[in-house]
Scaffold this motif. Structure first.
Motif, mmCIF file in Angstrom:
data_model
loop_
_atom_site.group_PDB
_atom_site.id
_atom_site.type_symbol
_atom_site.label_atom_id
_atom_site.label_comp_id
_atom_site.label_asym_id
_atom_site.label_seq_id
_atom_site.Cartn_x
_atom_site.Cartn_y
_atom_site.Cartn_z
ATOM 1 N N LEU A 71 -7.421 2.060 7.945
ATOM 2 C CA LEU A 71 -6.632 1.782 8.944
ATOM 3 C C LEU A 71 -7.102 0.377 9.216
ATOM 4 C CD1 LEU A 71 -5.251 5.351 10.217
ATOM 5 C CD2 LEU A 71 -4.173 3.646 8.096
ATOM 6 N N LEU A 72 -8.082 -0.188 10.031
ATOM 7 C CA LEU A 72 -7.983 -1.664 10.959
ATOM 8 C C LEU A 72 -7.790 -2.700 9.655
ATOM 9 C CD1 LEU A 72 -10.547 -0.932 13.161
ATOM 10 C CD2 LEU A 72 -8.414 -1.290 13.959
ATOM 11 N N GLY A 73 -8.742 -2.081 8.281
ATOM 12 C CA GLY A 73 -8.696 -3.581 7.386
ATOM 13 C C GLY A 73 -7.672 -3.212 7.129
ATOM 14 N N ILE A 122 0.021 -4.049 12.866
ATOM 15 C CA ILE A 122 0.365 -3.599 14.541
ATOM 16 C C ILE A 122 0.112 -2.147 13.936
ATOM 17 C CG2 ILE A 122 1.178 -3.620 16.674
ATOM 18 C CD1 ILE A 122 -0.475 -5.649 16.331
ATOM 19 N N ALA A 123 1.443 -1.250 13.478
ATOM 20 C CA ALA A 123 1.424 0.474 13.054
ATOM 21 C C ALA A 123 -0.442 1.171 12.898
ATOM 22 C CB ALA A 123 2.252 0.386 12.241
ATOM 23 N N CYS A 124 -0.899 0.169 11.217
ATOM 24 C CA CYS A 124 -1.792 0.804 11.121
ATOM 25 C C CYS A 124 -3.111 0.152 11.906
ATOM 26 C CB CYS A 124 -2.429 -0.559 9.510
ATOM 27 S SG CYS A 124 -0.924 0.497 7.694
ATOM 28 N N MET A 125 -2.858 -0.573 12.695
ATOM 29 C CA MET A 125 -4.211 -0.946 13.382
ATOM 30 C C MET A 125 -4.167 0.140 14.892
ATOM 31 S SD MET A 125 -4.831 -4.809 15.337
ATOM 32 C CE MET A 125 -4.361 -4.426 16.890
ATOM 33 N N VAL A 126 -3.000 -0.286 14.918
ATOM 34 C CA VAL A 126 -2.851 1.067 16.137
ATOM 35 C C VAL A 126 -3.816 2.771 15.727
ATOM 36 C CG1 VAL A 126 -1.253 2.498 17.934
ATOM 37 C CG2 VAL A 126 -0.947 0.217 17.608
ATOM 38 N N GLY A 159 -4.848 3.265 13.260
ATOM 39 C CA GLY A 159 -6.879 3.349 13.514
ATOM 40 C C GLY A 159 -7.755 3.303 14.292
ATOM 41 N N GLN A 160 -6.824 2.771 15.601
ATOM 42 C CA GLN A 160 -7.730 2.865 17.010
ATOM 43 C C GLN A 160 -7.542 3.928 17.288
ATOM 44 O OE1 GLN A 160 -5.711 -0.521 19.413
ATOM 45 N NE2 GLN A 160 -7.065 -1.776 18.767
ATOM 46 N N ILE A 161 -6.295 5.162 17.388
ATOM 47 C CA ILE A 161 -6.533 6.741 17.870
ATOM 48 C C ILE A 161 -7.402 7.493 17.376
ATOM 49 C CG2 ILE A 161 -5.187 8.687 17.465
ATOM 50 C CD1 ILE A 161 -2.803 6.707 18.232
ATOM 51 N N PHE A 162 -8.488 7.307 15.693
ATOM 52 C CA PHE A 162 -8.722 7.715 14.650
ATOM 53 C C PHE A 162 -10.024 7.034 15.295
ATOM 54 C CE2 PHE A 162 -5.876 8.665 11.636
ATOM 55 C CZ PHE A 162 -6.465 9.848 11.322
ATOM 56 N N VAL A 179 -20.941 4.592 16.498
ATOM 57 C CA VAL A 179 -19.175 4.976 15.739
ATOM 58 C C VAL A 179 -19.066 3.320 15.611
ATOM 59 C CG1 VAL A 179 -17.006 4.663 16.430
ATOM 60 C CG2 VAL A 179 -18.636 6.166 16.815
ATOM 61 N N GLU A 180 -19.561 2.207 16.145
ATOM 62 C CA GLU A 180 -19.297 0.961 16.178
ATOM 63 C C GLU A 180 -19.916 0.108 14.991
ATOM 64 O OE1 GLU A 180 -17.296 -1.390 17.934
ATOM 65 O OE2 GLU A 180 -17.434 -0.863 19.428
ATOM 66 N N PRO A 181 -20.943 0.610 13.798
ATOM 67 C CA PRO A 181 -21.449 0.209 12.313
ATOM 68 C C PRO A 181 -20.286 0.654 11.934
ATOM 69 C CG PRO A 181 -23.115 0.686 13.727
ATOM 70 C CD PRO A 181 -22.100 1.006 15.206
ATOM 71 N N LEU A 182 -19.837 1.930 11.737
ATOM 72 C CA LEU A 182 -18.703 2.279 11.065
ATOM 73 C C LEU A 182 -17.145 1.593 11.098
ATOM 74 C CD1 LEU A 182 -19.297 6.207 11.436
ATOM 75 C CD2 LEU A 182 -19.513 5.019 9.670
ATOM 76 N N LEU A 183 -17.098 0.957 11.940
ATOM 77 C CA LEU A 183 -16.413 0.543 12.139
ATOM 78 C C LEU A 183 -16.118 -1.127 11.863
ATOM 79 C CD1 LEU A 183 -15.272 1.090 15.702
ATOM 80 C CD2 LEU A 183 -13.934 2.077 14.363
ATOM 81 N N ALA A 184 -17.003 -1.071 11.436
ATOM 82 C CA ALA A 184 -17.682 -2.922 10.523
ATOM 83 C C ALA A 184 -17.109 -2.771 9.441
ATOM 84 C CB ALA A 184 -19.015 -3.196 10.842
ATOM 85 N N THR A 185 -16.902 -1.282 8.689
ATOM 86 C CA THR A 185 -16.403 -0.937 7.195
ATOM 87 C C THR A 185 -15.545 -2.212 6.899
ATOM 88 O OG1 THR A 185 -16.776 0.845 7.328
ATOM 89 C CG2 THR A 185 -18.673 0.639 6.416
ATOM 90 N N ASN A 186 -14.139 -1.827 8.012
ATOM 91 C CA ASN A 186 -12.772 -2.412 7.769
ATOM 92 C C ASN A 186 -13.195 -2.948 7.070
ATOM 93 O OD1 ASN A 186 -12.295 -5.368 9.813
ATOM 94 N ND2 ASN A 186 -13.553 -3.999 10.585
ATOM 95 N N LEU A 187 -13.617 -4.186 6.567
ATOM 96 C CA LEU A 187 -13.727 -5.486 5.907
ATOM 97 C C LEU A 187 -14.014 -5.147 4.338
ATOM 98 C CD1 LEU A 187 -13.702 -7.919 5.757
ATOM 99 C CD2 LEU A 187 -16.345 -8.324 6.078
ATOM 100 N N LEU A 188 -14.288 -3.839 4.378
ATOM 101 C CA LEU A 188 -14.470 -3.454 2.208
ATOM 102 C C LEU A 188 -13.116 -2.879 2.158
ATOM 103 C CD1 LEU A 188 -17.433 -0.927 2.800
ATOM 104 C CD2 LEU A 188 -17.365 -2.796 1.880
ATOM 105 N N PHE A 189 -12.143 -2.147 2.989
ATOM 106 C CA PHE A 189 -10.980 -1.711 2.830
ATOM 107 C C PHE A 189 -9.895 -2.553 3.169
ATOM 108 C CE2 PHE A 189 -13.304 1.267 4.959
ATOM 109 C CZ PHE A 189 -12.882 2.715 3.732
ATOM 110 N N ALA A 190 -10.420 -4.264 3.716
ATOM 111 C CA ALA A 190 -9.320 -4.966 3.892
ATOM 112 C C ALA A 190 -9.312 -6.047 2.839
ATOM 113 C CB ALA A 190 -9.462 -5.746 4.863
ATOM 114 N N VAL A 191 -11.172 -6.095 1.957
ATOM 115 C CA VAL A 191 -11.063 -6.719 0.378
ATOM 116 C C VAL A 191 -10.333 -5.378 -0.504
ATOM 117 C CG1 VAL A 191 -13.068 -7.290 -0.846
ATOM 118 C CG2 VAL A 191 -13.291 -7.352 0.782
#
Length: 294
Positions: free
Chosen positions: A15-17, A54-58, A60-63, A76-88
């Motif tokens: 969702l963050l990506g 912003i709705a997607c980011m919020v 994502g932040q809830i998850f 958890v932080e390294p998992l959140l770094a995979t947002n770039l995979l989904f952005a790509v």
């Protein structure tokens, strides 16, 4: 680390990506005069694409909160770094570009680096409370680093500002993640009254708004490929530092484990840079020579 932490962490990253791609698509059309000003957020709030981001980011932040409530910040932080995979993935779908060999190498390095770090580090919670002086020093160091990046960015040409502004926002997001974990702990032990009478939730809101302004300014100033890699790399580094410095997270410190952890983080950074520079990523404003008086 439980399966729920993985599930929540990856859902947050997805969702963050998606949210970052939509936000940048809207922010690049905002007035340049509003850069590094909270007026930028007031302008963007009238854009439906930005609101969707912003709705997607919020969401994502809830998850992310669910993941942080069940796991350690350092895992958890390294998992959140995979947002770039989904952005790509989204950017590739929008642009029609193939992933190519560089994209697949970036995917392998990012996902493999995250796995290597988590397996090698095996983060554990604190066995004793972390001292207040140590907490203040860690937060002050990261806040000072973020401020220095912003000051340097303001003295550069517009096209060179996005990585520094995004990294500054990423550092704030990393602190926010750690304080969110602290807030969930306070709520679980003392309830709502204990939460609202502590400073952590108010700091989370302040960091979130300021970080959002910095990240949107980075998205406005240049293409996503210049800002998202810096954001994606800075947030987990700051989050892991806060996990150790604020929450007392413990990582394995044997020579072999440390070597794998360092190698994993290096792979994550290289993977982030490769994916961030992928041709599928949006290219931003057509005129990179514009500057903003500051």
């Amino acid at each position: 680390m439980s399966g729920a932490v993985y599930a929540f962490g990856l859902a947050a990253a997805c969702l963050l990506g998606l949210g970052f791609v939509l936000q940048q698509h809207a922010a690049e059309r905002a007035p340049l005069a509003d850069m590094l000003s909270f007026r930028l957020l007031l302008d963007l709030v009238r854009d439906r694409t930005w609101l969707a981001g912003i709705a997607c980011m919020v969401a994502g932040q809830i998850f992310g909160v669910f993941a942080l409530a069940r796991g350690h910040v350092s895992s958890v932080e390294p998992l959140l770094a995979t947002n770039l995979l989904f952005a790509v993935i989204l950017a590739r779908w929008l642009s029609g570009q193939r992933l190519g060999w560089s994209g697949w190498i970036g995917v392998a390095l990012l996902s493999g680096g995250v796995t290597a770090f988590i397996v090698a580090a095996q983060p554990k919670g604190a066995t004793a409370p972390v001292g207040g002086v140590r907490q203040v020093l860690v937060i002050a160091l990261l806040l000072a680093s973020s401020l220095i990046l912003v000051i340097i960015a303001k003295h550069l040409r517009l096209i060179k500002e996005p990585p520094l502004l995004a990294a500054a926002g990423g550092l704030l997001y990393g602190i926010q993640d750690a304080l969110t974990r602290m807030s969930t702990g306070i709520f679980s032990t003392g309830g709502l009254l204990a939460l609202v009478t502590t400073w952590q939730p108010y700091a989370v809101v302040a960091l979130a708004v300021t970080g959002l302004m910095l990240v949107q300014s980075a998205f406005e100033a240049g293409p996503l490929r210049m800002s998202l890699p810096a954001l994606t790399a800075a947030e987990p580094i700051a989050g892991i530092a806060c996990g150790i410095g604020l929450l007392g997270d413990q990582l394995r410190v044997t020579p072999t484990a440390l070597a794998w952890q360092v190698g994993g983080l290096i792979a994550v950074v290289i993977g982030v840079l490769l994916l961030g520079r992928h041709p599928a990523m949006p290219t931003g404003r057509p005129d990179p020579g514009l500057t903003v008086a500051g």
